[in-house]
Design a protein around this motif. Structure first.
Motif, PDB file in Angstrom:
ATOM      1  N   CYS A   1       0.828  -1.199   0.000  1.00 33.19           N
ATOM      2  CA  CYS A   1       0.000   0.000   0.000  1.00 33.19           C
ATOM      3  C   CYS A   1       0.869   1.258   0.000  1.00 33.19           C
ATOM      4  CB  CYS A   1      -0.913  -0.028   1.229  1.00 33.19           C
ATOM      5  SG  CYS A   1      -1.940   1.434   1.471  1.00 33.19           S
ATOM      6  N   LEU A   2       1.861   1.293   0.873  1.00 31.38           N
ATOM      7  CA  LEU A   2       2.720   2.477   0.993  1.00 31.38           C
ATOM      8  C   LEU A   2       3.532   2.739  -0.268  1.00 31.38           C
ATOM      9  CD1 LEU A   2       3.943   2.063   4.671  1.00 31.38           C
ATOM     10  CD2 LEU A   2       2.474   3.897   3.771  1.00 31.38           C
ATOM     11  N   THR A   3       3.883   1.693  -0.989  1.00 28.63           N
ATOM     12  CA  THR A   3       4.698   1.865  -2.200  1.00 28.63           C
ATOM     13  C   THR A   3       3.854   1.935  -3.469  1.00 28.63           C
ATOM     14  OG1 THR A   3       5.075  -0.521  -2.376  1.00 28.63           O
ATOM     15  CG2 THR A   3       6.723   0.753  -1.167  1.00 28.63           C
ATOM     16  N   SER A   4       2.537   1.870  -3.310  1.00 26.44           N
ATOM     17  CA  SER A   4       1.657   1.933  -4.485  1.00 26.44           C
ATOM     18  C   SER A   4       1.625   3.350  -5.036  1.00 26.44           C
ATOM     19  CB  SER A   4       0.245   1.474  -4.123  1.00 26.44           C
ATOM     20  OG  SER A   4      -0.424   2.476  -3.381  1.00 26.44           O
ATOM     21  N   SER A   5       1.106   3.479  -6.239  1.00 25.79           N
ATOM     22  CA  SER A   5       1.003   4.794  -6.879  1.00 25.79           C
ATOM     23  C   SER A   5      -0.274   5.522  -6.471  1.00 25.79           C
ATOM     24  CB  SER A   5       1.063   4.636  -8.399  1.00 25.79           C
ATOM     25  OG  SER A   5      -0.008   3.824  -8.835  1.00 25.79           O
ATOM     26  N   ASN A   6      -1.047   4.939  -5.573  1.00 24.43           N
ATOM     27  CA  ASN A   6      -2.298   5.548  -5.131  1.00 24.43           C
ATOM     28  C   ASN A   6      -2.001   6.786  -4.290  1.00 24.43           C
ATOM     29  OD1 ASN A   6      -4.718   6.244  -3.873  1.00 24.43           O
ATOM     30  ND2 ASN A   6      -5.396   4.115  -3.736  1.00 24.43           N
ATOM     31  N   ALA A   7      -2.507   7.912  -4.722  1.00 28.07           N
ATOM     32  CA  ALA A   7      -2.251   9.180  -4.028  1.00 28.07           C
ATOM     33  C   ALA A   7      -2.852   9.194  -2.625  1.00 28.07           C
ATOM     34  CB  ALA A   7      -2.801  10.342  -4.845  1.00 28.07           C
ATOM     35  N   ALA A   8      -3.875   8.403  -2.380  1.00 25.01           N
ATOM     36  CA  ALA A   8      -4.525   8.383  -1.067  1.00 25.01           C
ATOM     37  C   ALA A   8      -3.764   7.548  -0.042  1.00 25.01           C
ATOM     38  CB  ALA A   8      -5.949   7.859  -1.203  1.00 25.01           C
ATOM     39  N   ALA A   9      -2.774   6.773  -0.490  1.00 23.65           N
ATOM     40  CA  ALA A   9      -2.037   5.910   0.420  1.00 23.65           C
ATOM     41  C   ALA A   9      -1.235   6.755   1.405  1.00 23.65           C
ATOM     42  CB  ALA A   9      -1.109   4.981  -0.359  1.00 23.65           C
ATOM     43  N   ASN A  10      -1.405   6.470   2.680  1.00 23.76           N
ATOM     44  CA  ASN A  10      -0.642   7.136   3.726  1.00 23.76           C
ATOM     45  C   ASN A  10      -0.440   6.142   4.857  1.00 23.76           C
ATOM     46  OD1 ASN A  10      -2.802   7.478   5.834  1.00 23.76           O
ATOM     47  ND2 ASN A  10      -3.753   8.657   4.193  1.00 23.76           N
TER      48      ASN A  10
ATOM     49  N   LYS B   1       0.502  -3.889  -7.381  1.00 25.80           N
ATOM     50  CA  LYS B   1       1.356  -3.665  -8.552  1.00 25.80           C
ATOM     51  C   LYS B   1       0.698  -4.127  -9.838  1.00 25.80           C
ATOM     52  CE  LYS B   1       5.840  -3.625  -6.398  1.00 25.80           C
ATOM     53  NZ  LYS B   1       7.169  -4.141  -6.317  1.00 25.80           N
ATOM     54  N   ASP B   2      -0.167  -5.122  -9.744  1.00 30.99           N
ATOM     55  CA  ASP B   2      -0.800  -5.692 -10.931  1.00 30.99           C
ATOM     56  C   ASP B   2      -2.299  -5.854 -10.689  1.00 30.99           C
ATOM     57  OD1 ASP B   2      -1.474  -7.020 -13.250  1.00 30.99           O
ATOM     58  OD2 ASP B   2      -0.295  -8.826 -12.821  1.00 30.99           O
ATOM     59  N   PRO B   3      -3.070  -4.768 -10.789  1.00 30.37           N
ATOM     60  CA  PRO B   3      -4.510  -4.844 -10.521  1.00 30.37           C
ATOM     61  C   PRO B   3      -5.243  -5.850 -11.408  1.00 30.37           C
ATOM     62  CG  PRO B   3      -3.798  -2.560 -10.657  1.00 30.37           C
ATOM     63  CD  PRO B   3      -2.641  -3.413 -11.100  1.00 30.37           C
ATOM     64  N   HIS B   4      -4.745  -6.064 -12.611  1.00 28.86           N
ATOM     65  CA  HIS B   4      -5.394  -7.028 -13.510  1.00 28.86           C
ATOM     66  C   HIS B   4      -5.330  -8.445 -12.937  1.00 28.86           C
ATOM     67  CE1 HIS B   4      -6.992  -8.740 -17.147  1.00 28.86           C
ATOM     68  NE2 HIS B   4      -5.952  -9.538 -17.226  1.00 28.86           N
ATOM     69  N   MET B   5      -4.321  -8.718 -12.146  1.00 29.76           N
ATOM     70  CA  MET B   5      -4.196 -10.045 -11.534  1.00 29.76           C
ATOM     71  C   MET B   5      -5.418 -10.350 -10.659  1.00 29.76           C
ATOM     72  SD  MET B   5      -1.240 -11.425  -9.051  1.00 29.76           S
ATOM     73  CE  MET B   5      -1.268 -13.079  -8.429  1.00 29.76           C
ATOM     74  N   ALA B   6      -5.959  -9.347 -10.000  1.00 30.57           N
ATOM     75  CA  ALA B   6      -7.153  -9.556  -9.174  1.00 30.57           C
ATOM     76  C   ALA B   6      -8.301 -10.066 -10.035  1.00 30.57           C
ATOM     77  CB  ALA B   6      -7.542  -8.253  -8.470  1.00 30.57           C
ATOM     78  N   GLN B   7      -8.457  -9.487 -11.199  1.00 29.66           N
ATOM     79  CA  GLN B   7      -9.519  -9.917 -12.118  1.00 29.66           C
ATOM     80  C   GLN B   7      -9.281 -11.360 -12.573  1.00 29.66           C
ATOM     81  OE1 GLN B   7     -12.215  -8.406 -12.676  1.00 29.66           O
ATOM     82  NE2 GLN B   7     -13.068  -9.332 -14.495  1.00 29.66           N
ATOM     83  N   GLU B   8      -8.045 -11.698 -12.844  1.00 26.92           N
ATOM     84  CA  GLU B   8      -7.722 -13.072 -13.264  1.00 26.92           C
ATOM     85  C   GLU B   8      -8.037 -14.075 -12.162  1.00 26.92           C
ATOM     86  OE1 GLU B   8      -3.642 -12.933 -14.484  1.00 26.92           O
ATOM     87  OE2 GLU B   8      -4.092 -11.774 -16.291  1.00 26.92           O
ATOM     88  N   ILE B   9      -7.688 -13.732 -10.927  1.00 21.79           N
ATOM     89  CA  ILE B   9      -7.961 -14.623  -9.790  1.00 21.79           C
ATOM     90  C   ILE B   9      -9.472 -14.749  -9.585  1.00 21.79           C
ATOM     91  CG2 ILE B   9      -7.702 -14.902  -7.280  1.00 21.79           C
ATOM     92  CD1 ILE B   9      -5.097 -15.396  -8.842  1.00 21.79           C
ATOM     93  N   ARG B  10     -10.176 -13.636  -9.666  1.00 18.47           N
ATOM     94  CA  ARG B  10     -11.626 -13.635  -9.463  1.00 18.47           C
ATOM     95  C   ARG B  10     -12.331 -14.519 -10.483  1.00 18.47           C
ATOM     96  NH1 ARG B  10     -16.258 -11.489 -11.160  1.00 18.47           N
ATOM     97  NH2 ARG B  10     -15.374 -10.252 -12.828  1.00 18.47           N
ATOM     98  N   GLN B  11     -11.860 -14.523 -11.727  1.00 16.65           N
ATOM     99  CA  GLN B  11     -12.506 -15.285 -12.785  1.00 16.65           C
ATOM    100  C   GLN B  11     -11.958 -16.705 -12.941  1.00 16.65           C
ATOM    101  OE1 GLN B  11     -11.936 -12.556 -16.098  1.00 16.65           O
ATOM    102  NE2 GLN B  11     -14.039 -11.832 -15.857  1.00 16.65           N
ATOM    103  N   SER B  12     -10.960 -17.041 -12.173  1.00 16.20           N
ATOM    104  CA  SER B  12     -10.319 -18.347 -12.286  1.00 16.20           C
ATOM    105  C   SER B  12     -11.275 -19.481 -11.886  1.00 16.20           C
ATOM    106  CB  SER B  12      -9.080 -18.384 -11.375  1.00 16.20           C
ATOM    107  OG  SER B  12      -8.533 -19.675 -11.326  1.00 16.20           O
ATOM    108  N   ASP B  13     -11.091 -20.622 -12.533  1.00 16.08           N
ATOM    109  CA  ASP B  13     -11.850 -21.817 -12.178  1.00 16.08           C
ATOM    110  C   ASP B  13     -11.132 -22.654 -11.124  1.00 16.08           C
ATOM    111  OD1 ASP B  13     -13.925 -21.264 -13.918  1.00 16.08           O
ATOM    112  OD2 ASP B  13     -12.978 -22.313 -15.597  1.00 16.08           O
TER     113      ASP B  13
END
Length: 99
Positions: free
Chosen positions: A27-36, A64-76
């Motif tokens: 979280c701290l090293t993410s590019s999200n401006a809201a991270a504190n 680091k790889d938000p698309h990975m969440a989608q892959e895991i969510r759709q995985s069988d």
């Protein structure tokens, strides 16, 4: 009150990222401006209550790889399905306590 105590405790710990947990570091090293430090510490505290260490490592990769969440969510894969149920609980809880 409980949220304030947890957030304050983690804010102190967050002053040194080496002490941070897996999710908190991501979280701290993410590019999200809201991270504190306070927000990331709160999210880590929720992760510690809802996710195993291996689940936290998987979830941290999503920063680091938000698309990975989608892959895991759709995985069988059955293990991915179990993880996703726990991850949804984690996300809802973090949103409620940290958002």
């Amino acid at each position: 009150m409980k949220k304030v105590v947890v957030t304050a405790a983690f804010a102190v710990l967050c002053s040194n990222t080496a002490l941070a947990g897996t999710i908190e570091r991501a979280c701290l090293t993410s590019s999200n401006a809201a991270a504190n430090p306070a927000l990331c510490g709160c999210i880590q505290a929720v992760a510690d209550r809802t996710l195993s260490a291996s689940d936290q490592r998987m979830a941290a990769r999503f920063f680091k790889d938000p698309h990975m969440a989608q892959e895991i969510r759709q995985s069988d894969n059955a293990a991915h399905e179990v993880f996703w149920r726990k991850y949804k609980t984690f996300g809802a809880t973090a949103g409620k306590h940290c958002g």
